[in-house]
Design a protein around this motif. Sequence first.
Motif, PDB file in Angstrom:
ATOM      1  N   MET A   9       0.820  -1.181   0.000  1.00  0.00           N
ATOM      2  CA  MET A   9       0.000   0.000   0.000  1.00  0.00           C
ATOM      3  C   MET A   9       0.871   1.255   0.000  1.00  0.00           C
ATOM      4  N   VAL A  10       1.950   1.220   0.770  1.00  0.00           N
ATOM      5  CA  VAL A  10       2.838   2.392   0.818  1.00  0.00           C
ATOM      6  C   VAL A  10       3.437   2.662  -0.557  1.00  0.00           C
ATOM      7  N   GLN A  11       3.838   1.619  -1.261  1.00  0.00           N
ATOM      8  CA  GLN A  11       4.387   1.794  -2.612  1.00  0.00           C
ATOM      9  C   GLN A  11       3.352   2.393  -3.552  1.00  0.00           C
ATOM     10  N   LEU A  68       9.987   6.423   4.785  1.00  0.00           N
ATOM     11  CA  LEU A  68      10.593   6.228   6.095  1.00  0.00           C
ATOM     12  C   LEU A  68       9.624   5.497   7.005  1.00  0.00           C
ATOM     13  N   ASP A  69      10.102   4.474   7.691  1.00  0.00           N
ATOM     14  CA  ASP A  69       9.313   3.720   8.660  1.00  0.00           C
ATOM     15  C   ASP A  69       9.588   4.319  10.036  1.00  0.00           C
ATOM     16  N   PRO A  94      10.303   1.364  19.741  1.00  0.00           N
ATOM     17  CA  PRO A  94      10.576   2.139  20.952  1.00  0.00           C
ATOM     18  C   PRO A  94      11.372   3.428  20.713  1.00  0.00           C
ATOM     19  N   GLY A  95      12.258   3.439  19.742  1.00  0.00           N
ATOM     20  CA  GLY A  95      13.087   4.609  19.507  1.00  0.00           C
ATOM     21  C   GLY A  95      12.448   5.685  18.649  1.00  0.00           C
ATOM     22  N   SER A  96      11.199   5.507  18.273  1.00  0.00           N
ATOM     23  CA  SER A  96      10.567   6.463  17.355  1.00  0.00           C
ATOM     24  C   SER A  96       9.873   7.618  18.067  1.00  0.00           C
ATOM     25  N   LEU A 103       2.524   1.431  13.811  1.00  0.00           N
ATOM     26  CA  LEU A 103       3.378   1.470  12.634  1.00  0.00           C
ATOM     27  C   LEU A 103       2.880   2.570  11.724  1.00  0.00           C
ATOM     28  N   HIS A 104       3.779   3.427  11.264  1.00  0.00           N
ATOM     29  CA  HIS A 104       3.383   4.408  10.266  1.00  0.00           C
ATOM     30  C   HIS A 104       4.585   4.767   9.395  1.00  0.00           C
ATOM     31  N   PHE A 105       4.294   5.301   8.240  1.00  0.00           N
ATOM     32  CA  PHE A 105       5.324   5.638   7.272  1.00  0.00           C
ATOM     33  C   PHE A 105       5.231   7.108   6.895  1.00  0.00           C
ATOM     34  N   HIS A 106       6.359   7.680   6.556  1.00  0.00           N
ATOM     35  CA  HIS A 106       6.419   9.017   5.984  1.00  0.00           C
ATOM     36  C   HIS A 106       6.792   8.850   4.514  1.00  0.00           C
TER      37      HIS A 106
END
Length: 42
Positions: A1-3, A21-22, A26-28, A35-38
């Motif tokens: 879907m992201v593509q 970008l994913d 924990p470090g986000s 989960l999300h993408f830019h």
Amino acid sequence: MVQRVARAMKAALGASGVCVLDASGPGSGQSVAHLHFHVVLH
């Protein structure tokens, strides 16, 4: 879907490139784990 979204945005906006970008885990810096993408166009 992201593509699919990235390709559609690139075509519609005439961008020369795309970075995906994913941002998850924990470090986000999320307050609610998910989960999300830019999609960044160039």
